[in-house]
Design an enzyme around this catalytic site. Structure first.
Site, mmCIF file in Angstrom:
data_model
loop_
_atom_site.group_PDB
_atom_site.id
_atom_site.type_symbol
_atom_site.label_atom_id
_atom_site.label_comp_id
_atom_site.label_asym_id
_atom_site.label_seq_id
_atom_site.Cartn_x
_atom_site.Cartn_y
_atom_site.Cartn_z
ATOM 1 N N SER A 40 27.098 -27.068 -47.144
ATOM 2 C CA SER A 40 28.057 -26.312 -46.302
ATOM 3 C C SER A 40 28.624 -27.622 -44.904
ATOM 4 C CB SER A 40 27.659 -25.288 -45.395
ATOM 5 O OG SER A 40 27.263 -24.200 -46.885
ATOM 6 N N ALA A 62 22.417 -16.254 -60.000
ATOM 7 C CA ALA A 62 21.795 -16.765 -61.394
ATOM 8 C C ALA A 62 23.006 -18.316 -61.789
ATOM 9 C CB ALA A 62 21.872 -16.133 -62.553
ATOM 10 N N TYR A 104 28.315 -15.554 -40.886
ATOM 11 C CA TYR A 104 28.533 -16.199 -41.723
ATOM 12 C C TYR A 104 28.624 -16.051 -43.460
ATOM 13 C CZ TYR A 104 27.475 -21.439 -43.840
ATOM 14 O OH TYR A 104 27.859 -22.999 -44.286
ATOM 15 N N SER A 105 29.141 -16.333 -44.342
ATOM 16 C CA SER A 105 29.684 -16.431 -45.679
ATOM 17 C C SER A 105 30.607 -17.174 -46.284
ATOM 18 C CB SER A 105 31.216 -14.499 -45.507
ATOM 19 O OG SER A 105 30.931 -14.394 -46.608
ATOM 20 N N ASN A 106 30.052 -17.812 -47.776
ATOM 21 C CA ASN A 106 30.886 -18.462 -47.840
ATOM 22 C C ASN A 106 31.719 -18.149 -48.393
ATOM 23 O OD1 ASN A 106 28.979 -21.130 -47.988
ATOM 24 N ND2 ASN A 106 27.762 -19.286 -48.817
ATOM 25 N N ARG A 146 29.582 -26.878 -36.037
ATOM 26 C CA ARG A 146 28.710 -26.188 -35.480
ATOM 27 C C ARG A 146 28.681 -27.055 -34.131
ATOM 28 N NH1 ARG A 146 23.714 -25.966 -38.151
ATOM 29 N NH2 ARG A 146 22.823 -24.287 -37.057
ATOM 30 N N GLY A 169 24.330 -28.219 -44.233
ATOM 31 C CA GLY A 169 23.776 -28.195 -46.250
ATOM 32 C C GLY A 169 23.143 -28.090 -46.994
#
Length: 415
Positions: free
Chosen positions: A93, A155, A189-191, A338, A352
């Site tokens: 990240s 997966a 937080y979301s990718n 951040r 990350g």
């Protein structure tokens, strides 16, 4: 990607996704870096981390005068790759900071606006896209769910499925889940946010994300070892990453994780698998960049010193929302950047994770001093002894960056 299975500060992706979905070498390799003495405190802490179960670790500290580099690894990992401080690393990240920098460059050029609704750039692809802005994607206040909550994506992330996910498929996987809250209501937080931003960048410029990174950041800064991979082929100069094998991973997973969840890869050492060539297609704009500790320090320094963004856009980037609403003066998230409060001071940067790779990269507020701690595992750090050793190493590295002694721990009676 960011995956933090250990402390409250480290809580990003995979642990949440799983819950919901289911002393050896020491080297100084940079020609300009002062070599670390084998008995230096940081070298000893790196060795302690390895002894505690970390397969490999790279540390780079620049106090503004003399960079210091360390590489240490477990003996059993040497047959795969002799770790050096200049090896490539999956930055997870940390990628988000580069993606956000590209977005803000376009904002400065008036080709994008932070107030632009997602619907303008990705029509019909994001539910309620007319109410979600570019800024909300950047600071994770959009309410979009994380696509790693999808078992099929998870997966692939763990290497159990070879399907190569496209960015459009990742976005669809994230937006198929119910929104977490109304746009702008709070931080989560979301990718998925950064997959959307990567697609917006491509739509706004007509160029691929990899080309934008090269032309606007890596090229101008001479980051010769930084790129966004487009294939699943492993670079021979890439550090090897490892995760616990199925039997040893199971006790480290969050409660509620489906039985049998594990990382794919050949067995290594007493209890790990090599995840270096695990399917990386789930990363892209959310976490796909490969770089080195030295390259990333140059990027962080250029960013915070104002070489990549005008002052107005850098100020926007550093405008944060609390990551924890109960500690408004603690860690905060800006626009892909951040703010992290550590024992020796406040730093800026990101952390990350990718399968087999964890990293923390920081700089001071002026971009003068930098630090990177790159660790060749995620879930080996979930063991208490390894987590404590790693935390001690990161804190000490940041203190060394500031040229300050590590503050003494409070006595038990004072806690």
């Amino acid at each position: 990607m960011t995956v933090h299975p250990t402390t409250p500060r480290r809580h990003r992706i995979l642990a949440l996704a799983l819950t919901a979905a289911l002393g050896v070498t020491l080297s100084a390799c940079a020609a300009t870096a002062a070599p670390a003495h084998p008995r230096s405190p940081l070298a000893e802490l790196a060795r302690q981390a390895v002894d505690a179960g970390v397969p490999g670790v790279i540390v780079r500290v620049d106090d503004g005068h003399h960079p210091l580099t360390i590489a240490d690894q477990a003996p059993w990992s040497m047959a795969d790759h002799r770790l050096t401080a200049g090896d490539g690393f999956r930055m997870g990240s940390n990628t988000k900071t580069m993606v956000a920098t590209l977005v803000l460059q376009l904002v400065a050029e008036h080709r994008l606006a932070l107030t632009d609704p997602v619907e303008r750039w990705l029509p019909g692809l994001v539910p309620n896209g007319s109410a979600i802005t570019v800024r909300m994607l950047l600071d994770h206040t959009s309410g979009l769910a994380n696509y790693l909550y999808t078992p099929a994506v998870l997966a692939a992330f763990t290497g159990q499925d070879a399907h190569r996910w496209t960015p459009d498929e990742l976005l669809a996987a994230g937006t198929a889940q119910p929104a977490l809250f109304a746009p702008g209501a709070r931080f989560s937080y979301s990718n998925t946010n950064y997959i959307a931003l990567g697609l917006i960048l491509q739509k706004a410029t007509g160029q691929s994300l990899g080309d934008l990174i090269q032309q606007r950041i890596a090229g101008p800064l001479h980051l010769h070892d930084t790129h966004l991979p487009t294939t699943g082929t492993a670079d021979p100069h890439l550090a090897h990453g490892y995760e616990p094998d199925a039997a040893h991973l199971a006790p480290l997973l969050p409660q509620g994780t489906p039985p049998g969840t594990s990382f794919a890869g050949p067995h290594r050492g007493p209890a790990d698998v090599d995840t270096t060539v695990v399917n990386q297609s789930t990363l892209w704009a959310a976490g796909g960049i490969v770089s080195t500790a030295e390259d990333w320090a140059r990027f962080d320094s250029a960013l915070l010193s104002g070489k990549l963004l005008p002052a107005a856009q850098l100020a926007e980037m550093r405008t944060t929302v609390p990551e924890d609403p109960d500690t408004p003066n603690g860690d905060g998230y800006g626009l892909g950047l951040r703010k992290v409060v550590l024992p020796c001071g406040t730093v800026w940067g990101h952390d990350g994770q990718a399968a087999g790779y964890s990293s923390e990269t920081y700089t001071d507020g002026s971009g003068t001093r930098t630090v990177a701690v790159l660790t060749a595992t995620v879930f080996d750090l979930a063991r208490p002894q390894a987590a404590a050793a790693h935390r001690a190493l990161v804190d000490a590295a940041v203190c060394a960056m500031f040229d300050r002694p590590l503050p003494a721990a409070p006595s038990p009676s004072a806690r």
